[in-house]
Design a protein around this motif. Structure first.
Motif, PDB file in Angstrom:
ATOM      1  N   GLN A 401       0.552  -7.427  -8.029  1.00  0.00           N
ATOM      2  CA  GLN A 401      -0.134  -6.828  -6.889  1.00  0.00           C
ATOM      3  C   GLN A 401       0.320  -5.375  -6.738  1.00  0.00           C
ATOM      4  O   GLN A 401       1.446  -5.031  -7.084  1.00  0.00           O
ATOM      5  N   ARG A 402      -0.566  -4.575  -6.205  1.00  0.00           N
ATOM      6  CA  ARG A 402      -0.228  -3.170  -5.946  1.00  0.00           C
ATOM      7  C   ARG A 402      -0.450  -2.882  -4.467  1.00  0.00           C
ATOM      8  O   ARG A 402      -1.469  -2.308  -4.076  1.00  0.00           O
ATOM      9  N   PRO A 403       0.504  -3.277  -3.625  1.00  0.00           N
ATOM     10  CA  PRO A 403       0.312  -3.055  -2.178  1.00  0.00           C
ATOM     11  C   PRO A 403       0.290  -1.573  -1.853  1.00  0.00           C
ATOM     12  O   PRO A 403       1.086  -0.801  -2.375  1.00  0.00           O
ATOM     13  N   THR A 404      -0.612  -1.185  -0.975  1.00  0.00           N
ATOM     14  CA  THR A 404      -0.718   0.214  -0.572  1.00  0.00           C
ATOM     15  C   THR A 404      -0.477   0.402   0.915  1.00  0.00           C
ATOM     16  O   THR A 404      -0.452   1.519   1.401  1.00  0.00           O
ATOM     17  N   ILE A 405      -0.316  -0.698   1.640  1.00  0.00           N
ATOM     18  CA  ILE A 405       0.015  -0.621   3.060  1.00  0.00           C
ATOM     19  C   ILE A 405       1.400  -1.222   3.232  1.00  0.00           C
ATOM     20  O   ILE A 405       1.593  -2.419   3.037  1.00  0.00           O
ATOM     21  N   VAL A 406       2.381  -0.414   3.534  1.00  0.00           N
ATOM     22  CA  VAL A 406       3.760  -0.856   3.666  1.00  0.00           C
ATOM     23  C   VAL A 406       4.153  -0.799   5.130  1.00  0.00           C
ATOM     24  O   VAL A 406       4.056   0.245   5.782  1.00  0.00           O
ATOM     25  N   VAL A 407       4.562  -1.943   5.677  1.00  0.00           N
ATOM     26  CA  VAL A 407       4.988  -2.008   7.079  1.00  0.00           C
ATOM     27  C   VAL A 407       6.505  -1.911   7.127  1.00  0.00           C
ATOM     28  O   VAL A 407       7.213  -2.735   6.547  1.00  0.00           O
TER      29      VAL A 407
END
Length: 472
Positions: A401-407
């Motif tokens: 996966q390539r997450p682009t929203i980091v919390v």
């Protein structure tokens, strides 16, 4: 290379932007439509956008006989799909039946784009060809195909808010995807039936992802459909006709009696994967199953519609000739296309990959006897996601996966803010020349790089899969 085009009448899709207008006085589409009053003056009105993004037309969601899923059930399905996508190779290898069952239930809307990317093998292709789409996108393209594509852009779902504005982000991305495919497969070029396929994909994913899913559909799911001569679609038409004999002898006999060739009624169904035929809720459910199980879903849907329209003596008596039969197949009543009914009938219809391949071999022999050898040899057809993965086994790295929203937690945010502030102060100090003092004349002051005017350029991309992907 000859391609089906509206101008020569060989293969014309039904409905231009003007013809699809439910109110004859509407002159544009989108949130700011312009209508004409009785005195001829123009007034703008806000158009209601349904949950799929349509502002009007036959595919706008009306809520009639709709299958509404309770919120808590939808959240549960999302959690299950997230679990599957995080271990996609294991699920496909050991629990494919469960994946298939969940596709038949309907992929959650929030995850549909990512699920389609994984089902088709587009994710693996994209990872293995990093930078390929950007390379193709930067090239000008063959003027022959560029001109045809540009003429087709405004015809794709003109009532959808993404494509209603001429030259808008949706049409720009659609052009980029279709042009890139002509560069990726110059021997095939562009076929107008690819445009609605690409448009549906762009409604659910960024341009780069849509490109690779389009590649997989054209090369694995429907090979040869968009090549010169349309031989593959003609063969599948004969396969559909042969399968109809078993599914509905009455409908088969009627079509045979009136010499109604399959190519006359099933071309748009199959080449556009029913995206221009069914209500939108049904389109999405059919695509969920099609991208999981392969072309047999298109055959089943086509057979269900033919059986519903011509499957009894009473129904065929209402169509005494070829013209009446064609009109009946062009105007399918809503109850037969309704989501719950159509999906259930499609699942229950007993037509397998083996049935299709057996009939395919028989039709190939007949084709050779009547037409000679095929002019275009397409690669073998892959029957669904499992076959695609088996043909090209992915590495775990290809499925990451390539997450682009980091919390981030509040403490992490504060720490990062302090670090960035310190770095900015350090850069400001280093930008000042050592000899600069308060007595330095204004004309000799050296401005900080941070204060230099920055030129801004309009982005060509509406969504970037690398930076602005907000899809779950």
């Amino acid at each position: 290379m000859a391609k089906p085009d509206r101008d020569d009448g060989e293969f014309e899709f039904q409905g231009s932007a003007e013809q699809l207008t439910s109110n004859g006085s509407t002159r544009s589409f989108g949130s700011d439509a312009v209508t004409l009053d009785s005195d001829g003056t123009e007034t703008s009105r806000e158009k209601e956008v349904d949950k799929y993004g349509f502002t009007g037309g036959a595919q706008q969601y009306r809520g009639l006989h709709a299958e509404e899923i309770p919120t808590e059930v939808l959240r549960q399905r999302e959690a299950k799909w997230l679990e599957m996508l995080n271990s996609w190779d294991k699920w496909m290898a050991k629990k494919h039946k469960k994946v298939k069952a969940r596709c038949q239930k309907g992929i959650p809307p929030s995850l549909r784009g990512r699920a389609w990317l994984y089902l088709t093998g587009g994710k693996v292709k994209e990872e293995q060809n990093r930078g390929k789409f950007q390379e193709l996108d930067s090239q000008p393209g063959d003027p022959k195909w560029v001109d045809v594509i540009e003429r087709d852009l405004h015809r794709q779902f003109p009532f959808h808010e993404m494509f209603s504005a001429r030259g808008g982000h949706g049409q720009q991305d659609l052009f980029r995807v279709l042009k890139a495919y002509t560069l990726h497969r110059p021997e095939e070029g562009y076929c107008q039936a690819q445009a609605p396929i690409a448009a549906v994909l762009l409604m659910h994913m960024p341009a780069e992802d849509a490109f690779w899913v389009l590649v997989q559909i054209c090369e694995k799911y429907l090979p040869g459909y968009y090549s010169s001569g349309l031989e593959a679609i003609q063969l599948d038409g004969e396969i559909l006709y042969a399968l109809l004999r078993r599914v509905s002898p009455v409908a088969h006999r009627h079509l045979k009696q009136h010499k109604l060739e399959p190519i006359l009624y099933m071309t748009e169904w199959f080449m556009c994967a029913f995206s221009r035929t069914l209500p939108w809720a049904s389109v999405l459910r059919v695509w969920d199953m099609f991208l999981c199980e392969g072309v047999k879903i298109l055959f089943r849907v086509g057979l269900v519609l033919l059986k519903c329209m011509l499957g009894s003596q009473e129904k065929v008596r209402a169509c005494p000739g070829l013209y009446e039969t064609m009109e009946r197949l062009r105007a399918i009543p809503p109850q037969y296309m309704q989501e719950r009914f159509l999906v259930q009938e499609t699942i229950e219809l007993s037509v397998s990959e083996k049935d299709i391949e057996k009939e395919h071999l028989a039709q190939l022999r007949r084709w050779k006897d009547t037409h000679g050898d095929l002019h275009y040899r397409s690669p073998p057809r892959m029957h669904g996601a499992k076959a695609v993965m088996a043909a090209e086994p992915p590495d775990r790295q290809d499925l990451r996966q390539r997450p682009t929203i980091v919390v981030e937690s509040p403490s992490e945010v504060d720490g990062a803010r302090d670090t960035r502030k310190a770095k900015r102060e350090k850069r400001k100090k280093s930008a000042l020349p050592p000899q600069a003092t308060d007595n330095t004349p204004p004309s000799l002051e050296v401005p900080s790089p941070l204060l230099q005017p920055v030129s801004t350029h309009a982005s060509r991309e509406s969504v970037s899969s690398a930076e602005h992907d907000t899809y779950l």
